[in-house]
Design an enzyme around this catalytic site. Structure first.
Site, short mmCIF file in Angstrom:
data_model
loop_
_atom_site.label_atom_id
_atom_site.label_comp_id
_atom_site.label_asym_id
_atom_site.label_seq_id
_atom_site.Cartn_x
_atom_site.Cartn_y
_atom_site.Cartn_z
N LYS A 126 2.22 -9.69 5.23
CA LYS A 126 2.26 -8.60 4.24
C LYS A 126 1.01 -7.76 4.44
CE LYS A 126 4.87 -7.22 0.81
NZ LYS A 126 6.30 -7.49 0.57
N ASP A 166 7.42 -1.49 1.06
CA ASP A 166 7.31 -2.22 -0.20
C ASP A 166 6.94 -1.14 -1.24
OD1 ASP A 166 7.17 -5.22 -1.24
OD2 ASP A 166 5.53 -4.19 -2.23
P1 NDP Z 1 9.10 1.44 -5.16
O1 NDP Z 1 7.75 1.96 -4.90
O2 NDP Z 1 10.27 2.14 -4.55
O3 NDP Z 1 9.37 1.36 -6.73
C1 NDP Z 1 8.55 0.60 -7.55
C2 NDP Z 1 9.01 0.77 -8.99
O4 NDP Z 1 8.31 -0.15 -9.80
C3 NDP Z 1 8.71 2.15 -9.55
O5 NDP Z 1 9.64 2.46 -10.54
C4 NDP Z 1 7.31 1.93 -10.12
O6 NDP Z 1 6.95 2.86 -11.14
C5 NDP Z 1 7.45 0.54 -10.70
N1 NDP Z 1 6.12 -0.10 -10.72
C6 NDP Z 1 5.31 -0.33 -9.66
N2 NDP Z 1 4.17 -0.89 -10.04
C7 NDP Z 1 4.26 -1.02 -11.38
C8 NDP Z 1 3.40 -1.53 -12.35
N3 NDP Z 1 2.20 -2.04 -12.02
N4 NDP Z 1 3.84 -1.53 -13.64
C9 NDP Z 1 5.05 -1.02 -13.97
N5 NDP Z 1 5.91 -0.50 -13.09
C10 NDP Z 1 5.53 -0.51 -11.82
O7 NDP Z 1 9.07 -0.10 -4.71
P2 NDP Z 1 10.29 -1.08 -4.41
O8 NDP Z 1 11.45 -0.74 -5.26
O9 NDP Z 1 10.44 -1.15 -2.95
O10 NDP Z 1 9.66 -2.48 -4.87
C11 NDP Z 1 9.86 -3.02 -6.17
C12 NDP Z 1 9.63 -4.52 -6.15
O11 NDP Z 1 10.55 -5.12 -5.23
C13 NDP Z 1 8.25 -4.98 -5.67
O12 NDP Z 1 7.91 -6.16 -6.35
C14 NDP Z 1 8.47 -5.29 -4.20
O13 NDP Z 1 7.51 -6.21 -3.72
C15 NDP Z 1 9.85 -5.91 -4.28
N6 NDP Z 1 10.62 -5.94 -3.03
C16 NDP Z 1 10.86 -4.81 -2.32
C17 NDP Z 1 11.62 -4.87 -1.17
C18 NDP Z 1 11.99 -3.65 -0.41
O14 NDP Z 1 12.76 -3.79 0.54
N7 NDP Z 1 11.51 -2.47 -0.75
C19 NDP Z 1 12.13 -6.15 -0.67
C20 NDP Z 1 11.89 -7.27 -1.54
C21 NDP Z 1 11.14 -7.15 -2.67
P3 NDP Z 1 5.95 4.07 -10.79
O15 NDP Z 1 6.77 5.00 -9.95
O16 NDP Z 1 5.56 4.62 -12.11
O17 NDP Z 1 4.80 3.46 -10.05
O1 2IT Z 2 9.07 -8.22 -0.09
C1 2IT Z 2 9.84 -7.96 0.87
O2 2IT Z 2 10.64 -8.80 1.30
C2 2IT Z 2 9.78 -6.62 1.46
N1 2IT Z 2 9.03 -5.78 0.98
C3 2IT Z 2 10.62 -6.29 2.65
C4 2IT Z 2 9.99 -6.78 3.91
C5 2IT Z 2 10.67 -6.38 5.18
O3 2IT Z 2 10.08 -6.71 6.23
O4 2IT Z 2 11.73 -5.78 5.17
#
Ligand code: NDP
Ligand code: 2IT
Length: 447
Positions: A126, A166
């Site tokens: 990561k 992420d």
């Molecule tokens: P994005 O940046 O696309 O979206 C994040 C969302 O979460 C936004 O709505 C953001 O609001 C909100 N957010 C972020 N930080 C905070 C905080 N501290 N408090 C409240 N709201 C918050 O990220 P993703 O959708 O990609 O990721 C979301 C979650 O999913 C994370 O935990 C990530 O690790 C996990 N994840 C992502 C994967 C991926 O493929 N993208 C895979 C597996 C897990 P704002 O816009 O106001 O910051």
């Molecule tokens: O938390 C996660 O699994 C991710 N942000 C996606 C990682 C990836 O390599 O697609």
């Protein structure tokens, strides 16, 4: 047993200082995996878990870039290369002002188990930066990404370490990062995933984490002969994962009533249908505005400032924003309101106490390392397609994603079921993820 777990955790705490999120992730694994190790002779005297909590390599670097007003900005970049026993390091990059060593180590540690569960050959890593993309122009984002890659490029590669997105890193950022890597190395390779479709990306990768989280919920509900039809769903977040968790939920006949961002949540009692979801996607992905704008467009909804959505009555909760966004009081409220299923789209969104509440109540609860693994699994499928120099169709990738989520669910059942038919998905995911990595480490000796 308690003593064994405690002395292991004391040692890890002593070696790592003040890293609360990392310790939280390690504790959850130690509590379920140490009792398993104790029962298995092959792991005795090998210090496998102690080796697994120590990153193979930690990289920290300076990122300098020039903002639109001509001022020089300095950020910190990181890559944690946690474990490469079963494949190249693989995991996302997070750009958010809260990024620090503790958060990245927790994410990298979880990633090792998650990637092992996907059935694909990927190690865990990561990275990211304390850079805040909010309010930055496209040019500033590009300059930052180029600065970030001008150091990261020497540590990664298609057979070494393959980053992805992420929080704060989506298609736009992956494009800028990929462009700089290609320029520096003079190589067009699958060094990053989440790429655009015309330049090496995979269909379904943008959708995969959210879709996979819902497929996992479907699998859990099926064990109770139930499904998503007409279920009320509360979702947090409005980014990549939340958007596609909402899309799949709607497609499967559920009613999604909330989404959120860091400023608060919107509640639409009539349901966020596909038309309204399109509005949110445009708002967040193109206009890059706050989720509260939804209520201006749809006046029958409300915006609740600075709150999380867990007080809204629902059947299913999908936390899809960030770590520790759902605490013990939220868990109690969800249970009082009749929630029967929680499938984590985010990484470690429920606090430890909250998870205990769900497990005590014996509702269906899936930890992120199992339920959100569809994202990285589809990244693995993107790597495969890059190696084959070939693209699968949308249908082919979606079928593979569904099959992988079912496989992960089966692994959780295999290692997490008790004699009364209750499935502890935390225990199941941790042990199943551990076994594959531990066996590879044993085979490879002390390295
Ligand atoms: P994005 O940046 O696309 O979206 C994040 C969302 O979460 C936004 O709505 C953001 O609001 C909100 N957010 C972020 N930080 C905070 C905080 N501290 N408090 C409240 N709201 C918050 O990220 P993703 O959708 O990609 O990721 C979301 C979650 O999913 C994370 O935990 C990530 O690790 C996990 N994840 C992502 C994967 C991926 O493929 N993208 C895979 C597996 C897990 P704002 O816009 O106001 O910051
Ligand atoms: O938390 C996660 O699994 C991710 N942000 C996606 C990682 C990836 O390599 O697609």
């Amino acid at each position: 047993m308690e003593d064994k777990i405690k002395s292991f955790l004391d040692l890890v705490r002593e070696r790592n200082g003040d890293e609360p999120e990392f310790m939280q992730a390690v504790e959850e694994v130690a509590e379920t995996v140490i009792p398993y190790i104790v029962k298995k002779d092959i792991y005795h005297g090998k210090n496998i878990l102690l080796r697994m909590v120590e990153p193979e390599r930690v990289i920290s670097f300076r990122v300098c870039w020039v903002d639109d007003s001509g001022e020089i900005q300095v950020n910190r970049g990181y890559r944690i290369q946690m474990n490469s026993a079963i494949g190249p390091y693989k995991g996302g990059l997070r750009f958010h002002p809260t990024v620090n060593m503790s958060i990245l180590k927790f994410l990298a540690f979880e990633q090792v188990f998650k990637n092992s569960l996907t059935t694909l050959p990927m190690g865990g890593g990561k990275g990211g930066s304390d850079f805040d993309p909010k309010g930055k122009s496209d040019n500033e984002i590009m300059r930052f990404c180029h600065g970030f890659m001008s150091e990261l490029f020497r540590h990664i590669g298609p057979n070494t370490d393959v980053p992805a997105g992420d929080i704060g890193v989506g298609g736009r950022e992956i494009g800028f990062l990929f462009g700089k890597y290609k320029k520096l190395k003079n190589e067009f390779t699958g060094v990053l995933t989440g790429k655009g479709i015309s330049w090496g990306g995979s269909l379904i990768r943008p959708e995969a984490t959210g879709y996979g989280t819902v497929y996992f919920a479907q699998n859990m509900l099926a064990t109770k002969k139930d499904d998503l039809k007409n279920k009320i769903i509360v979702i947090s977040g409005s980014g990549n994962v939340a958007q596609y968790a909402a899309e799949k939920s709607i497609q499967l006949g559920a009613k999604v009533v909330t989404m959120s961002d860091s400023s608060g949540y919107i509640y639409d009692p009539e349901g966020i249908d596909s038309e309204k979801l399109k509005f949110i996607m445009n708002l967040k992905n193109v206009e890059r505005k706050r989720v509260s704008e939804y209520c201006v467009k749809y006046p029958n909804s409300i915006f609740v400032k600075d709150e999380t959505p867990w007080s809204i009555k629902c059947d299913i909760a999908l936390p899809c924003a960030t770590q520790n966004e759902l605490n013990i009081n939220d868990a109690k409220t969800l249970l009082e309101n009749g929630c029967i299923c929680v499938s984590e789209g985010a990484n470690m969104p429920s606090t430890k106490d909250a998870v205990n509440e769900f497990q005590k109540a014996k509702i269906l609860f899936a930890p992120g390392k199992a339920s959100n693994a569809g994202g990285v699994a589809t990244s693995g499928l993107e790597m495969t397609q890059n190696s084959l120099r070939y693209n699968w169709t949308r249908k082919e990738v979606d079928e593979k994603l569904k099959d992988i989520m079912t496989e992960i669910h089966n692994s959780c059942i295999e290692y997490g079921s008790d004699n009364n038919g209750y499935v502890d998905y935390v225990k199941g995911a941790n042990i199943a993820g551990f076994v594959k990595v531990a066996d590879a480490m044993l085979a490879q000796g002390v390295v």
